[in-house]
Write a protein that holds these residues in place. Structure first.
Motif, PDB file in Angstrom:
ATOM      1  N   GLY A  75      -0.705  -5.972  -4.409  1.00  0.00           N
ATOM      2  CA  GLY A  75      -0.808  -4.527  -4.263  1.00  0.00           C
ATOM      3  C   GLY A  75      -2.081  -4.067  -3.591  1.00  0.00           C
ATOM      4  O   GLY A  75      -2.301  -2.874  -3.409  1.00  0.00           O
ATOM      5  N   THR A  76      -2.961  -4.994  -3.227  1.00  0.00           N
ATOM      6  CA  THR A  76      -4.203  -4.600  -2.545  1.00  0.00           C
ATOM      7  C   THR A  76      -4.139  -5.012  -1.082  1.00  0.00           C
ATOM      8  O   THR A  76      -3.805  -6.154  -0.767  1.00  0.00           O
ATOM      9  CB  THR A  76      -5.434  -5.271  -3.176  1.00  0.00           C
ATOM     10  N   PHE A  77      -4.428  -4.074  -0.199  1.00  0.00           N
ATOM     11  CA  PHE A  77      -4.429  -4.401   1.229  1.00  0.00           C
ATOM     12  C   PHE A  77      -5.481  -3.599   1.970  1.00  0.00           C
ATOM     13  O   PHE A  77      -5.521  -3.555   3.183  1.00  0.00           O
ATOM     14  CB  PHE A  77      -3.038  -4.186   1.846  1.00  0.00           C
ATOM     15  N   GLU A  97      -7.272  -3.637   6.071  1.00  0.00           N
ATOM     16  CA  GLU A  97      -7.325  -2.427   6.885  1.00  0.00           C
ATOM     17  C   GLU A  97      -8.778  -2.105   7.296  1.00  0.00           C
ATOM     18  O   GLU A  97      -9.045  -1.746   8.432  1.00  0.00           O
ATOM     19  CB  GLU A  97      -6.733  -1.272   6.072  1.00  0.00           C
ATOM     20  N   VAL A 154      -1.794   2.100  -1.959  1.00  0.00           N
ATOM     21  CA  VAL A 154      -0.671   2.710  -2.679  1.00  0.00           C
ATOM     22  C   VAL A 154       0.643   2.090  -2.209  1.00  0.00           C
ATOM     23  O   VAL A 154       0.926   2.065  -1.006  1.00  0.00           O
ATOM     24  CB  VAL A 154      -0.644   4.239  -2.450  1.00  0.00           C
ATOM     25  N   SER A 155       1.416   1.564  -3.178  1.00  0.00           N
ATOM     26  CA  SER A 155       2.698   0.963  -2.788  1.00  0.00           C
ATOM     27  C   SER A 155       3.703   1.085  -3.926  1.00  0.00           C
ATOM     28  O   SER A 155       3.397   1.608  -4.996  1.00  0.00           O
ATOM     29  CB  SER A 155       2.508  -0.502  -2.407  1.00  0.00           C
ATOM     30  N   GLY A 156       4.899   0.624  -3.681  1.00  0.00           N
ATOM     31  CA  GLY A 156       5.969   0.698  -4.666  1.00  0.00           C
ATOM     32  C   GLY A 156       6.879   1.885  -4.394  1.00  0.00           C
ATOM     33  O   GLY A 156       7.148   2.193  -3.227  1.00  0.00           O
ATOM     34  N   THR A 186       7.106   5.098  -3.753  1.00  0.00           N
ATOM     35  CA  THR A 186       6.373   6.275  -3.297  1.00  0.00           C
ATOM     36  C   THR A 186       6.843   6.636  -1.897  1.00  0.00           C
ATOM     37  O   THR A 186       7.109   5.741  -1.089  1.00  0.00           O
ATOM     38  CB  THR A 186       4.846   6.013  -3.282  1.00  0.00           C
ATOM     39  N   PRO A 227       3.543   5.322   1.088  1.00  0.00           N
ATOM     40  CA  PRO A 227       2.728   4.134   0.852  1.00  0.00           C
ATOM     41  C   PRO A 227       1.618   4.032   1.891  1.00  0.00           C
ATOM     42  O   PRO A 227       1.776   4.536   3.005  1.00  0.00           O
ATOM     43  CB  PRO A 227       3.727   2.977   1.013  1.00  0.00           C
ATOM     44  N   GLY A 228       0.521   3.403   1.547  1.00  0.00           N
ATOM     45  CA  GLY A 228      -0.553   3.207   2.523  1.00  0.00           C
ATOM     46  C   GLY A 228      -1.925   3.220   1.884  1.00  0.00           C
ATOM     47  O   GLY A 228      -2.074   3.019   0.682  1.00  0.00           O
ATOM     48  N   LYS A 258       0.419   0.574  -7.930  1.00  0.00           N
ATOM     49  CA  LYS A 258       1.854   0.367  -7.684  1.00  0.00           C
ATOM     50  C   LYS A 258       2.655   1.308  -8.551  1.00  0.00           C
ATOM     51  O   LYS A 258       2.496   1.328  -9.769  1.00  0.00           O
ATOM     52  CB  LYS A 258       2.247  -1.069  -8.026  1.00  0.00           C
TER      53      LYS A 258
END
Lengths: 386, 154
Positions: A79-81, A85, A228-230, A232, A235-236, A293
């Protein structure tokens, strides 16, 4: 407890004159830079949240001709990206933060440990680094950065495992103490900081600590980048002021049907809907390295837990028994309960095992498996059983 | 099987014959040949003057330092929660159908290997895969078929 509104901030990615900031840092004293970090209250952005100023102060106090600044870019928490970036968009600020850290602690060498999954970034990063080296040389810094690559091991995000990996060995965490500030990579005093922490440090030098303090709460100063993911619609990557509640976060990013938010990834905490309003995202509530998430009511929390436990069972380095055996037994245990091969009260036994792992595991991986396990089993017990 | 002597010597010259060069050397071999043969690991041990067990012990720790036969293109499908929620199974199914192999296998022409992997950092654009170093994101069965067919032409 203090609570802030959800506010979008633009500091990590804002356009700044890197040369000017680096010149400013060049003309500051070692103690001056460290004092700015201490005054800012900056805590590490990788998840553990150790005060950056203290880390630099301790490393600076060590008497050694060879010291290192290590940038932890082994971003592996599910969940971390954000670090990918950040490196992709503003690598100069990451490198800049390393130079500033180097000046503060008295190091001439920097190492970026980049996870193997991000190797595709190298063709872009290498020319940027070359130009950066030229720039800092012109300013007068004596500092050099090199990249070391990971090869697909979550545990290497643990600082001492990361050092082992740089040194060409299995990524197995070391005993602490000694801490990295005393004996880090190659046995030398080392300040190891997360990608975002280094960029934030550069931003604090640029604007001064006062601006940073104006954001966030007493325990969680400043802003940070959230991944932010899942479930939603948006996401981003979002940079937000710290101190908001999960409810405020869900109002902004949820899909209207959010039943739980996993804050801090697989090693973090699951917050159920009934606790959204009272839970602050930050060190006074649920801390996070940025992973957020969202799960809506169509999702099975058993599947979420099973996925996390499967992840840990694979990524445990296997060195210490509580983690190696514990992860496997938790995974097998929830499978048994789900299939009806064990009674639901078996979950209580598994919870005790998770507690034991927290006390007995050697490093942060094994110690934090219980976070997700207990918060998911505790809040969604019926979904695990039926 | 591949002949690796020259490559190991080149990589050792480039990175230096010290223990901390072990990872870059092994990574260099994998970049070129996709996996490590026993012969390659013995050769590395000889160059660095360490035991072959040390080399194997290190290599086997890391998911991307494959010690089993792998194809020219290693397809790694992320199986962690967001990708799993957003259609990972359909992507696997599509890949298995096109390549006519199961997860964990390599095509007989040694062109493709299909494996699952843990979070690769593209959760906001799930489902995602890596083909060797390159990430491909926001996949659908159609999109992933087109990508694989491109690779088949290469």
């Amino acid at each position: 407890m203090e609570n802030k509104e959800l506010t979008k901030v633009d500091l990590i990615f804002e356009k700044i004159d890197n040369t000017e900031v680096l010149k400013k840092a060049f003309n500051m004293t070692q103690a001056g830079i460290i004092q700015d970090m201490l005054d800012s209250g900056l805590k590490g952005r990788g998840g553990a949240g150790f005060p950056t100023g203290l880390k630099w102060k301790y490393t600076a106090a060590e008497n050694s001709p060879d010291k290192y600044v290590v940038c932890n870019a082994d971003e592996g928490e599910p969940g971390t990206f954000k670090d990918r970036e950040i490196l992709d968009r503003v690598s100069n600020k990451v490198h800049g933060g390393m130079v500033i850290a180097g000046k503060a602690i008295g190091a001439k060498k920097g190492i970026v440990y980049l996870r193997g999954e991000y190797r595709y970034l190298l063709p872009k990063l290498m020319p940027e680094l070359e130009a950066f080296h030229k720039l800092i040389k012109e300013i007068g810094f004596d500092f050099e950065i090199e990249y070391k690559m990971g090869s697909g091991a979550y545990i290497c995000g643990e600082e001492s495992a990361l050092f082992e990996s740089i040194e060409g060995r299995r990524g197995e965490p070391r005993n602490k103490p000694p801490y990295p500030t005393v004996s880090g990579v190659y046995g030398k005093p080392t300040s190891i900081n997360n990608v975002e922490t280094l960029v934030t440090a550069m931003m604090i030098i640029n604007h001064g600590p006062q601006k940073f303090i104006s954001y966030g709460t007493k325990d969680s100063r400043g802003s940070k980048v959230f991944s932010v993911s899942g479930d939603t619609p948006t996401p981003g990557i979002f940079e937000l002021e710290l101190g908001m509640t999960v409810l405020q976060f869900v109002d902004e990013f949820g899909d209207g049907d959010t039943k739980a938010v996993q804050v801090g990834g697989a090693s973090g905490f699951c917050v159920p809907r009934k606790k959204f309003a009272e839970t602050i995202i930050g060190f006074e509530g649920v801390p996070t390295g940025g992973s957020m998430k969202l799960f809506n009511s169509s999702r099975s929390m058993y599947n979420v837990l099973h996925n996390y436990l499967d992840f840990f069972a694979e990524e445990s380095c296997g060195q210490c028994t509580p983690c190696r055996v514990g992860c496997q037994q938790l995974l097998k245990g929830v499978e048994k309960v789900k299939k009806g091969e064990a009674k639901s009260t078996y979950l209580n036994e598994l919870t005790k095992l998770a507690d034991t792992m927290k006390i007995a595991a050697k490093c942060g991986l094994g110690q934090s498996v219980g976070n997700a396990f207990k918060s998911i089993v505790g809040n969604f017990r019926e979904e695990i059983i039926y | 099987m591949y002949q690796v002597g020259n490559l190991v010597r080149e990589l050792s010259d480039k990175h230096g014959r010290v223990r901390e060069s072990l990872m870059p050397i092994l990574q260099g071999i994998v970049q070129k040949h996709n996996y490590l043969t026993d012969e390659a690991m013995v050769e590395v041990a000889r160059e660095l003057d360490i035991s072959a067990a040390e080399v194997y012990g290190t290599a086997s720790f890391y998911t991307f330092l494959e010690t089993n036969v792998k194809g020219k293109y290693v397809i790694r499908v992320c199986k962690t929660i967001t990708c799993s929620m957003k259609g990972k199974s359909d992507i696997i199914q599509t890949l298995e159908d096109i390549l006519k192999i199961r997860v964990g296998e390599t095509t007989t022409d040694r062109q493709f290997s299909l494996v699952e992997t843990n979070c690769i950092g593209w959760c906001h654009k799930a489902p995602a895969i890596l083909i060797n170093e390159m990430p491909y994101t926001e996949l659908t069965p159609e999109k992933v078929s087109a990508i694989i067919k491109d690779y088949m032409q290469k």
